[in-house]
Scaffold this active site. Structure first.
Site, PDB file in Angstrom:
ATOM      1  N   GLY A  17      -8.679  61.700 -17.306  1.00 50.48           N
ATOM      2  CA  GLY A  17      -9.931  61.837 -16.564  1.00 50.48           C
ATOM      3  C   GLY A  17     -11.000  62.401 -17.485  1.00 50.48           C
ATOM      4  O   GLY A  17     -11.045  62.088 -18.673  1.00 50.48           O
ATOM      5  N   LYS A  23      -9.500  72.436 -17.899  1.00 49.84           N
ATOM      6  CA  LYS A  23     -10.275  73.274 -18.804  1.00 49.84           C
ATOM      7  C   LYS A  23     -11.333  74.120 -18.099  1.00 49.84           C
ATOM      8  O   LYS A  23     -11.416  75.316 -18.296  1.00 49.84           O
ATOM      9  CB  LYS A  23     -10.922  72.412 -19.889  1.00 49.84           C
ATOM     10  CG  LYS A  23      -9.887  71.731 -20.771  1.00 49.84           C
ATOM     11  CD  LYS A  23     -10.526  70.788 -21.781  1.00 49.84           C
ATOM     12  CE  LYS A  23      -9.495  69.934 -22.472  1.00 49.84           C
ATOM     13  NZ  LYS A  23      -8.824  68.972 -21.570  1.00 49.84           N
ATOM     14  N   THR A  29      -5.881  68.121 -12.503  1.00 51.31           N
ATOM     15  CA  THR A  29      -5.774  66.988 -11.585  1.00 51.31           C
ATOM     16  C   THR A  29      -5.216  65.785 -12.315  1.00 51.31           C
ATOM     17  O   THR A  29      -5.384  65.650 -13.524  1.00 51.31           O
ATOM     18  CB  THR A  29      -7.149  66.603 -10.987  1.00 51.31           C
ATOM     19  OG1 THR A  29      -8.046  66.269 -12.052  1.00 51.31           O
ATOM     20  CG2 THR A  29      -7.731  67.711 -10.135  1.00 51.31           C
ATOM     21  N   ASN A  31      -5.540  61.819 -12.510  1.00 44.02           N
ATOM     22  CA  ASN A  31      -6.517  60.784 -12.164  1.00 44.02           C
ATOM     23  C   ASN A  31      -5.865  59.416 -12.127  1.00 44.02           C
ATOM     24  O   ASN A  31      -5.056  59.087 -12.983  1.00 44.02           O
ATOM     25  CB  ASN A  31      -7.628  60.745 -13.215  1.00 44.02           C
ATOM     26  CG  ASN A  31      -8.469  61.990 -13.197  1.00 44.02           C
ATOM     27  OD1 ASN A  31      -7.965  63.088 -13.424  1.00 44.02           O
ATOM     28  ND2 ASN A  31      -9.737  61.843 -12.915  1.00 44.02           N
ATOM     29  N   GLU A  81      -8.693  61.829  -7.501  1.00 48.87           N
ATOM     30  CA  GLU A  81      -7.976  62.803  -8.317  1.00 48.87           C
ATOM     31  C   GLU A  81      -7.053  63.627  -7.443  1.00 48.87           C
ATOM     32  O   GLU A  81      -7.477  64.144  -6.412  1.00 48.87           O
ATOM     33  CB  GLU A  81      -8.967  63.759  -8.984  1.00 48.87           C
ATOM     34  CG  GLU A  81      -9.986  63.089  -9.867  1.00 48.87           C
ATOM     35  CD  GLU A  81     -11.022  64.089 -10.353  1.00 48.87           C
ATOM     36  OE1 GLU A  81     -10.624  65.186 -10.803  1.00 48.87           O
ATOM     37  OE2 GLU A  81     -12.214  63.781 -10.260  1.00 48.87           O
ATOM     38  N   HIS A  86       1.729  72.607  -7.933  1.00 45.59           N
ATOM     39  CA  HIS A  86       2.942  72.858  -8.715  1.00 45.59           C
ATOM     40  C   HIS A  86       2.479  73.096 -10.147  1.00 45.59           C
ATOM     41  O   HIS A  86       1.450  72.567 -10.555  1.00 45.59           O
ATOM     42  CB  HIS A  86       3.852  71.624  -8.661  1.00 45.59           C
ATOM     43  CG  HIS A  86       5.078  71.727  -9.507  1.00 45.59           C
ATOM     44  ND1 HIS A  86       6.175  72.453  -9.123  1.00 45.59           N
ATOM     45  CD2 HIS A  86       5.383  71.196 -10.717  1.00 45.59           C
ATOM     46  CE1 HIS A  86       7.099  72.368 -10.067  1.00 45.59           C
ATOM     47  NE2 HIS A  86       6.646  71.614 -11.040  1.00 45.59           N
ATOM     48  N   PHE A 111     -22.040  72.201  -5.131  1.00 49.12           N
ATOM     49  CA  PHE A 111     -21.903  73.655  -5.155  1.00 49.12           C
ATOM     50  C   PHE A 111     -22.920  74.232  -6.121  1.00 49.12           C
ATOM     51  O   PHE A 111     -23.248  73.619  -7.130  1.00 49.12           O
ATOM     52  CB  PHE A 111     -20.480  74.047  -5.585  1.00 49.12           C
ATOM     53  CG  PHE A 111     -19.455  73.669  -4.555  1.00 49.12           C
ATOM     54  CD1 PHE A 111     -19.159  74.525  -3.505  1.00 49.12           C
ATOM     55  CD2 PHE A 111     -18.826  72.434  -4.603  1.00 49.12           C
ATOM     56  CE1 PHE A 111     -18.237  74.160  -2.528  1.00 49.12           C
ATOM     57  CE2 PHE A 111     -17.903  72.058  -3.630  1.00 49.12           C
ATOM     58  CZ  PHE A 111     -17.612  72.933  -2.591  1.00 49.12           C
TER      59      PHE A 111
END
Length: 156
Positions: A17, A23, A29, A31, A81, A86, A111
């Site tokens: 992705g 990071k 995630t 992708n 995504e 886990h 946001f």
């Protein structure tokens, strides 16, 4: 309107992705490729979903799924995504990810800060965990969809 598409079963290869999940957000995630993204129903609402995920023939684990343009990052292409709840020791690019999407948490929104985004994602994760413990969602964890035939690596 999200609910009429659910449960939604999907399988595809994990691709690289934008490299932001791990990071910048500390929330890695997986992708899906553009082909898989394009195979999703075109009228499925963008937003945050929950369900089950399985990498290769591994364990079936809880996940939160983002479908959309990630307004915070102003993406041009729609992305799908999965954040699998886990801790994995290694990346799994190139592996087959099988998911079943079971429920809708919230719509996509922008946001004001990275902190606000991270906080919202943490809340989404907690909501997903609660929902997936319900018997009507738990039963999908055992679905035969998650058992890949040996050597099978293509979308079905």
């Amino acid at each position: 309107s999200a609910m009429r598409h659910l449960p939604y079963f999907c399988r595809g290869e994990v691709v690289k992705g934008f490299g932001r999940g791990s990071k910048e957000l500390g929330i890695p995630t997986a992708n899906f490729s553009e082909e898989v993204v394009e195979s999703f129903p075109s009228d499925i609402p963008t937003g945050i979903y929950y369900g089950w995920a399985c990498v290769g023939n591994g364990d079936v684990l809880k996940m939160v799924l983002s479908i959309g343009w990630n307004p915070f990052y102003k993406n041009i292409k729609k992305s799908v995504e999965a954040h699998i709840i886990h801790t994995f020791n290694d990346d799994f690019y190139g592996e087959i990810l099988s998911i079943v999407v079971l429920g809708y948490i919230r719509s996509e929104r922008n946001f004001g800060s990275l902190e606000a985004l991270i906080s919202a994602i943490q809340e989404d994760i907690e909501e997903a965990k609660r929902q997936l413990d319900l018997p009507e969602h738990l039963k999908f964890k055992e679905d035969n969809f998650f058992h890949l035939p040996e050597g099978k690596t293509v979308n079905r």
